[in-house]
Design an enzyme around this catalytic site. Structure first.
Site, PDB file in Angstrom:
ATOM      1  N   ARG A 249      43.999  -3.967  -0.245  1.00  0.00           N
ATOM      2  CA  ARG A 249      43.692  -5.195  -0.590  1.00  0.00           C
ATOM      3  C   ARG A 249      42.951  -5.410   0.810  1.00  0.00           C
ATOM      4  O   ARG A 249      41.991  -4.767   1.358  1.00  0.00           O
ATOM      5  CB  ARG A 249      45.067  -6.208   0.696  1.00  0.00           C
ATOM      6  CG  ARG A 249      46.533  -6.488  -0.504  1.00  0.00           C
ATOM      7  CD  ARG A 249      46.143  -7.053  -1.459  1.00  0.00           C
ATOM      8  NE  ARG A 249      46.853  -8.116  -2.441  1.00  0.00           N
ATOM      9  CZ  ARG A 249      47.099  -7.444  -3.080  1.00  0.00           C
ATOM     10  NH1 ARG A 249      47.007  -6.276  -3.960  1.00  0.00           N
ATOM     11  NH2 ARG A 249      48.372  -7.768  -4.651  1.00  0.00           N
ATOM     12  N   GLU A 278      37.506 -11.779  -2.814  1.00  0.00           N
ATOM     13  CA  GLU A 278      37.554 -11.715  -3.673  1.00  0.00           C
ATOM     14  C   GLU A 278      37.514 -13.018  -4.733  1.00  0.00           C
ATOM     15  O   GLU A 278      38.144 -14.028  -4.121  1.00  0.00           O
ATOM     16  CB  GLU A 278      38.703 -10.249  -4.154  1.00  0.00           C
ATOM     17  CG  GLU A 278      39.130  -9.123  -4.090  1.00  0.00           C
ATOM     18  CD  GLU A 278      40.294  -8.581  -4.380  1.00  0.00           C
ATOM     19  OE1 GLU A 278      40.680  -9.631  -6.160  1.00  0.00           O
ATOM     20  OE2 GLU A 278      40.734  -7.566  -4.467  1.00  0.00           O
ATOM     21  N   HIS A 296      39.449  -4.611  -8.868  1.00  0.00           N
ATOM     22  CA  HIS A 296      41.092  -5.129  -8.654  1.00  0.00           C
ATOM     23  C   HIS A 296      41.706  -4.707  -9.862  1.00  0.00           C
ATOM     24  O   HIS A 296      42.643  -5.840 -10.376  1.00  0.00           O
ATOM     25  CB  HIS A 296      40.971  -5.789  -8.202  1.00  0.00           C
ATOM     26  CG  HIS A 296      42.021  -6.287  -7.068  1.00  0.00           C
ATOM     27  ND1 HIS A 296      43.120  -7.191  -6.101  1.00  0.00           N
ATOM     28  CD2 HIS A 296      43.720  -5.567  -7.569  1.00  0.00           C
ATOM     29  CE1 HIS A 296      43.806  -6.925  -5.996  1.00  0.00           C
ATOM     30  NE2 HIS A 296      45.100  -6.045  -6.080  1.00  0.00           N
TER      31      HIS A 296
END
Length: 333
Positions: A249, A278, A296
């Protein structure tokens, strides 16, 4: 929508590739499926008005459409909910796990279905970052043959440090050892891994891993204890010319500290699939051709998404059958 049947709400992205399995679940447990494509919290909580929603197939896109969870409203609105099965390994978009536990709501994730795809992504990022493939590709697109891209380094004989030797970390370790002829693999976990997972890897403390690794690969969940785990202080302890790989993450790394470490040469290159804010990516990371970037996309393939959806169904099926899920989140173990 029947008021006599229990409902299973399926968030956006989890009712795509396994509709036959969802149908089998509905028939087996006499529940009604409610695919949810709403875009607001109001629409979501309206589904709970009759207090007959027993399960939610939870997804990142679905949670983002709700803009997260107001836990006070969540507490007041989801009477009857018993289980939330998240479609993914990382589950930081779920409602607060501790609150869920207090409410008696069981939560699961889908760690098994993402292992291969995420580990393959980590392998790609490691090779690409070490061999300057991003800078070379950029030079070629500018019409330059090599341009001024410096000679790269090979992974052979290097020390890989894994922060988080769990399921994904172990699969990635095995792929990297097999493909890259690494010299040594060491890892840091809060607790030492079981021998079957650890294999020949060496368990070390956090500072030792930082000081002695040539490649640092992050494969940890995001929580209060891992937020900004790699910060300016951590980067200062690393070898000069270290390579950073992150498929976990984004916020486990202080992105500004990474930008500064790249600028100073402390970090030679990085391979990133995740970012602190993000979908925004730090402009200096975008401009730096020594950073290999992906949006991602570790599980952005039909195979992985189908497995993930099936794992959500498996967890809900197990709960409705036994009162227990197959893969509870760590806070609920």
């Amino acid at each position: 929508m029947s008021s006599t049947k229990k409902l299973v709400v399926i968030m956006r992205g989890a009712y795509v590739n396994c509709k036959d399995k969802w149908a089998q679940l509905a028939e087996k447990h006499n529940v009604e499926l409610v695919p949810f494509e709403g875009t607001s919290s109001d629409e979501f909580y309206q589904l709970f008005a009759k207090k007959n929603v027993v399960a939610v197939g939870h997804t990142v896109p679905g949670a983002k459409r709700l803009k997260g969870y107001d836990m006070d409203r969540f507490r007041k609105s989801v009477d009857g909910l018993e289980v939330m099965a998240h479609m993914g390994a990382g589950y930081d978009t779920l409602p607060d796990p501790h609150v869920l536990k207090e409410m008696g709501i069981v939560a699961s994730n889908a760690p098994n279905s993402v292992m291969e795809a995420t580990a393959n992504t980590a392998l790609y990022l490691t090779i690409g970052a070490m061999r300057n493939f991003n800078a070379l590709a950029a030079a070629l697109r500018r019409g330059e043959w090599f341009g001024d891209v410096p000679l790269a380094i090979e992974p052979e004989g290097r020390t890989l440090g894994i922060i988080g030797l769990g399921g994904i970390g172990a699969v990635a370790r095995d792929k990297m050892q097999s493909a890259l002829s690494l010299g040594k693999v060491q890892y840091y976990n809060r607790r030492r891994a079981e021998p079957a997972v650890e294999k020949e890897s060496e368990y070390v403390d956090f500072d030792t891993l930082l000081r002695t690794s040539d490649i640092i690969f992050l494969s940890i969940p995001l929580n209060n204890s891992t937020h900004h785990l790699l910060n300016a202080e951590a980067f200062a302890k690393m070898k000069d010319g270290v390579v950073i790989i992150n498929t976990a993450r984004g916020p486990v790394i202080d992105e500004q500290a990474l930008v500064d470490a790249l600028a100073s040469g402390k970090v030679l290159s990085a391979g990133l699939d995740v970012y602190e804010h993000e979908p925004k990516v730090h402009t200096e990371l975008v401009k730096n051709e020594n950073v290999l970037l992906l949006p991602h996309s570790g599980t952005h393939c039909i195979d992985a998404r189908t497995k993930m959806e099936a794992e959500v169904i498996e967890n809900i099926d197990a709960y409705l059958s036994t009162g227990k899920v197959v893969s509870p989140i760590s806070e609920h173990v």
